[in-house]
Design a protein around this motif. Structure first.
Motif, PDB file in Angstrom:
ATOM      1  N   UNK A   1       0.562  -1.174  -0.017  1.00 21.76           N
ATOM      2  CA  UNK A   1      -0.087  -0.168   0.053  1.00 21.76           C
ATOM      3  C   UNK A   1       0.843   1.359   0.043  1.00 21.76           C
ATOM      4  N   UNK A   2       2.026   1.208   0.514  1.00 21.14           N
ATOM      5  CA  UNK A   2       3.094   2.336   0.467  1.00 21.14           C
ATOM      6  C   UNK A   2       3.538   2.661  -0.604  1.00 21.14           C
ATOM      7  N   UNK A   3       3.749   1.558  -1.265  1.00 20.23           N
ATOM      8  CA  UNK A   3       4.313   1.857  -2.786  1.00 20.23           C
ATOM      9  C   UNK A   3       2.993   2.328  -3.727  1.00 20.23           C
ATOM     10  N   UNK A   4       2.140   1.899  -3.680  1.00 22.64           N
ATOM     11  CA  UNK A   4       1.024   2.331  -4.288  1.00 22.64           C
ATOM     12  C   UNK A   4       0.638   3.969  -4.162  1.00 22.64           C
ATOM     13  N   UNK A   5       0.719   4.227  -2.711  1.00 21.55           N
ATOM     14  CA  UNK A   5       0.480   5.667  -2.541  1.00 21.55           C
ATOM     15  C   UNK A   5       1.521   6.367  -3.018  1.00 21.55           C
ATOM     16  N   UNK A   6       2.693   6.028  -3.052  1.00 24.18           N
ATOM     17  CA  UNK A   6       3.824   6.804  -3.697  1.00 24.18           C
ATOM     18  C   UNK A   6       3.499   7.004  -5.335  1.00 24.18           C
ATOM     19  N   UNK A   7       2.834   6.012  -5.787  1.00 22.59           N
ATOM     20  CA  UNK A   7       2.682   5.921  -7.299  1.00 22.59           C
ATOM     21  C   UNK A   7       1.559   7.291  -7.315  1.00 22.59           C
ATOM     22  N   UNK A   8       0.628   7.101  -6.582  1.00 26.05           N
ATOM     23  CA  UNK A   8      -0.425   8.230  -6.604  1.00 26.05           C
ATOM     24  C   UNK A   8       0.034   9.402  -6.513  1.00 26.05           C
ATOM     25  N   UNK A   9       0.873   9.774  -5.668  1.00 27.49           N
ATOM     26  CA  UNK A   9       1.421  11.080  -5.750  1.00 27.49           C
ATOM     27  C   UNK A   9       2.406  11.449  -6.884  1.00 27.49           C
ATOM     28  N   UNK A  10       3.426  10.570  -7.254  1.00 33.12           N
ATOM     29  CA  UNK A  10       4.236  10.587  -8.447  1.00 33.12           C
ATOM     30  C   UNK A  10       3.514  10.999  -9.737  1.00 33.12           C
TER      31      UNK A  10
ATOM     32  N   UNK B   1      10.532  10.374  -2.092  1.00 30.52           N
ATOM     33  CA  UNK B   1       9.362   9.854  -2.844  1.00 30.52           C
ATOM     34  C   UNK B   1       8.162   9.621  -1.706  1.00 30.52           C
ATOM     35  N   UNK B   2       8.215   9.490  -0.389  1.00 30.06           N
ATOM     36  CA  UNK B   2       7.109   9.216   0.373  1.00 30.06           C
ATOM     37  C   UNK B   2       6.078  10.394   0.158  1.00 30.06           C
ATOM     38  N   UNK B   3       4.792  10.145   0.223  1.00 24.37           N
ATOM     39  CA  UNK B   3       3.766  11.338   0.312  1.00 24.37           C
ATOM     40  C   UNK B   3       3.877  12.277   1.513  1.00 24.37           C
ATOM     41  N   UNK B   4       3.482  13.250   1.115  1.00 23.81           N
ATOM     42  CA  UNK B   4       3.416  14.580   2.544  1.00 23.81           C
ATOM     43  C   UNK B   4       2.416  13.980   3.465  1.00 23.81           C
ATOM     44  N   UNK B   5       2.649  14.342   4.547  1.00 28.66           N
ATOM     45  CA  UNK B   5       1.943  14.033   5.464  1.00 28.66           C
ATOM     46  C   UNK B   5       0.371  14.907   5.550  1.00 28.66           C
ATOM     47  N   UNK B   6      -0.741  14.274   5.500  1.00 34.03           N
ATOM     48  CA  UNK B   6      -1.907  15.017   5.492  1.00 34.03           C
ATOM     49  C   UNK B   6      -1.864  15.762   6.811  1.00 34.03           C
ATOM     50  N   UNK B   7      -2.619  17.132   6.712  1.00 35.76           N
ATOM     51  CA  UNK B   7      -2.550  18.073   7.726  1.00 35.76           C
ATOM     52  C   UNK B   7      -1.471  18.936   7.704  1.00 35.76           C
ATOM     53  N   UNK B   8      -0.846  18.869   6.643  1.00 39.94           N
ATOM     54  CA  UNK B   8       0.383  19.817   6.735  1.00 39.94           C
ATOM     55  C   UNK B   8       0.002  21.002   5.750  1.00 39.94           C
ATOM     56  N   UNK B   9       0.854  22.121   5.816  1.00 34.59           N
ATOM     57  CA  UNK B   9       0.347  23.336   5.206  1.00 34.59           C
ATOM     58  C   UNK B   9      -0.360  24.166   5.750  1.00 34.59           C
ATOM     59  N   UNK B  10      -0.915  25.237   5.226  1.00 31.57           N
ATOM     60  CA  UNK B  10      -1.641  26.367   5.960  1.00 31.57           C
ATOM     61  C   UNK B  10      -3.105  25.935   6.233  1.00 31.57           C
ATOM     62  N   UNK B  11      -3.717  25.368   5.260  1.00 31.81           N
ATOM     63  CA  UNK B  11      -5.096  25.101   5.698  1.00 31.81           C
ATOM     64  C   UNK B  11      -5.283  23.650   6.377  1.00 31.81           C
TER      65      UNK B  11
END
Length: 431
Positions: free
Chosen positions: A140-149, A211-221
């Motif tokens: 699942x982690x590899x699949x998530x990296x494909x989704x971001x890439x 290549x790992x996806x950024x964590x959700x909840x980051x950023x300004x919003x």
């Protein structure tokens, strides 16, 4: 500051992006940095159940006890895998992998020592819980990296097929390696090797931070996290993947019992490898086809074929016939897996996809655990080959559920709006 920034999509650097293929997929910038360690890290996954079955059967003399121990491992993995995926979405894959592989290696060694010491069955069950709970969810982690890439590229279906092929490649080599080690070296060699490979491969994969996806909840919003299980289509896919798990688990125990009954235990890995090879070959074909049929319809058709072929397994009474049927069953599994994983992209917001993928892999593990338990009991108390009834029952029940609830798999037109618009997480870094 908007909710997205313009970046160069690595999947669209070539004008051939309208005709996605494996060559273009593997040329995606940064892909190999997570593919190679990811393959190494997931290789032990296919060794775990069969290694436990062969070790515990050797020390107890019972396929029922062996299947039950493996089932506890599978249930534990199924229960904890979604939480692992949720933590990876929130805190990053590396933060979950590093402690996870250490715990898994220690738990695997403990389970091996207890089995060799002829510990009571309930003690083996206790040791099996952390062994399953700590299985690293690398797929699942590899699949998530494909989704971001790739981010919405037509290569996503190709990537889903490629990942299914990679998974099945591990199921070709994993059972063969585990069986060879357990029969030619020592019954404990399979589980010991699995623990060592998990530790080394997991650490190598965790080291790929770029290549790992950024964590959700980051950023300004502030991003509202929607649990993947709340998506109706995900719940339908979980049921279908439970049925697929029943095929894996039922065949693992039943093939081991069959080859033992004819005095050729070494053929177990060959027969299971043939089944996995069929899965891998059909996965390669699925990824190479530019599908015009909607994925929801492909899933129904492919799953119907799986139920029909799995229902014939219990009739096989020779090695050649069983190998041929196993090959056909394997060829029917890959299209269902690939289509299910492909549907996740349209059904689930980006910030919850690792969790969604782990629900599906957890469902396979849970179905496999239940099948291993039931098939082991059937093999112990009924006729030889009775365990093959489990894949038939699992796939038929899942097919009926899929036919009844298939409308929930329809991708809503606003799915991509949610994933890319106001509710989208903070911009991700592109290698």
């Amino acid at each position: 500051m908007g909710s997205a920034v313009t970046t160069t999509d690595p999947a669209k650097t070539s004008p051939a992006s309208s005709r996605p293929g494996y060559g273009q997929l593997l040329r995606t910038r940064g892909a190999w940095t997570f593919l190679l360690p990811g393959f190494a890290a997931r290789q032990p996954f296919a060794m775990l159940t069969i290694s436990i079955v062969l070790l515990v059967q050797h020390t107890t003399g019972s396929y029922g006890a062996a299947g039950a121990t493996a089932a506890v491992t599978g249930v534990s993995m199924a229960v904890f895998a979604p939480y692992s995926g949720r933590l990876a979405d929130r805190y990053g894959q590396r933060a979950v992998l590093l402690p996870g592989v250490l715990v898994h290696a220690a738990a695997g060694l403990t389970l091996t020592a207890l089995a060799l010491a002829h510990a009571p069955l309930w003690v083996l069950f206790v040791a099996a819980v952390p062994t399953g709970a700590s299985v690293p969810q690398v797929g699942p982690m590899v699949r998530a990296r494909w989704g971001v890439t790739l981010k919405g590229s037509p290569l996503m279906t190709t990537a889903a097929a490629f990942e299914s092929v990679t998974d099945e490649l591990t199921f070709v080599f994993g059972p063969l390696l585990a069986t060879a080690l357990c029969t030619a070296v020592t019954p404990a060699a399979g589980l010991l090797t699995e623990s060592a490979l998990t530790l080394v491969g997991g650490l190598l994969f965790a080291a790929q931070k770029r290549t790992q996806p950024s964590v959700s909840g980051g950023g300004h919003a502030r991003v509202e996290h929607v649990p993947a299980l709340r998506v109706p289509g995900v719940r339908v896919l979980i049921v279908t993947f439970l049925g697929i798990g029943s095929v894996f688990g039922g065949m693992q125990v039943s093939l081991a019992a069959f080859t033992e009954s004819i005095g050729e235990p070494g053929l177990n890995g060959v027969l299971y490898g043939t089944f996995a090879a069929g899965n891998m070959l059909s996965g390669i074909v699925c990824g190479a086809i530019a599908w015009k049929v909607a994925p929801q319809r492909r899933l129904v058709i492919g799953y119907a074929a799986l139920a029909v072929t799995a229902s014939a397994l219990w009739t096989a009474h020779s090695v050649l016939l069983l190998a041929a049927l196993g090959l056909l069953v394997g060829m029917c599994i890959a299209p269902a897996l690939i289509t299910g994983y492909t549907l996740v992209e349209g059904l689930v917001p980006a910030g919850a996809r690792t969790e969604a993928f782990t629900w599906l892999t957890g469902a396979v593990a849970l179905g496999q655990a239940a099948a291993v338990t039931v098939a082991g009991q059937l093999e112990d108390h009924l006729w030889g080959g009775a365990g093959f009834l489990v894949p038939m029952a699992g796939t038929v029940l899942a097919l009926l559920t899929l036919l009844t609830l298939r409308s929930r798999l329809a991708t809503r037109s606003d799915s991509r709006t949610v994933a890319r618009g106001v509710g989208h997480r903070a911009p991700v870094a592109v290698d």
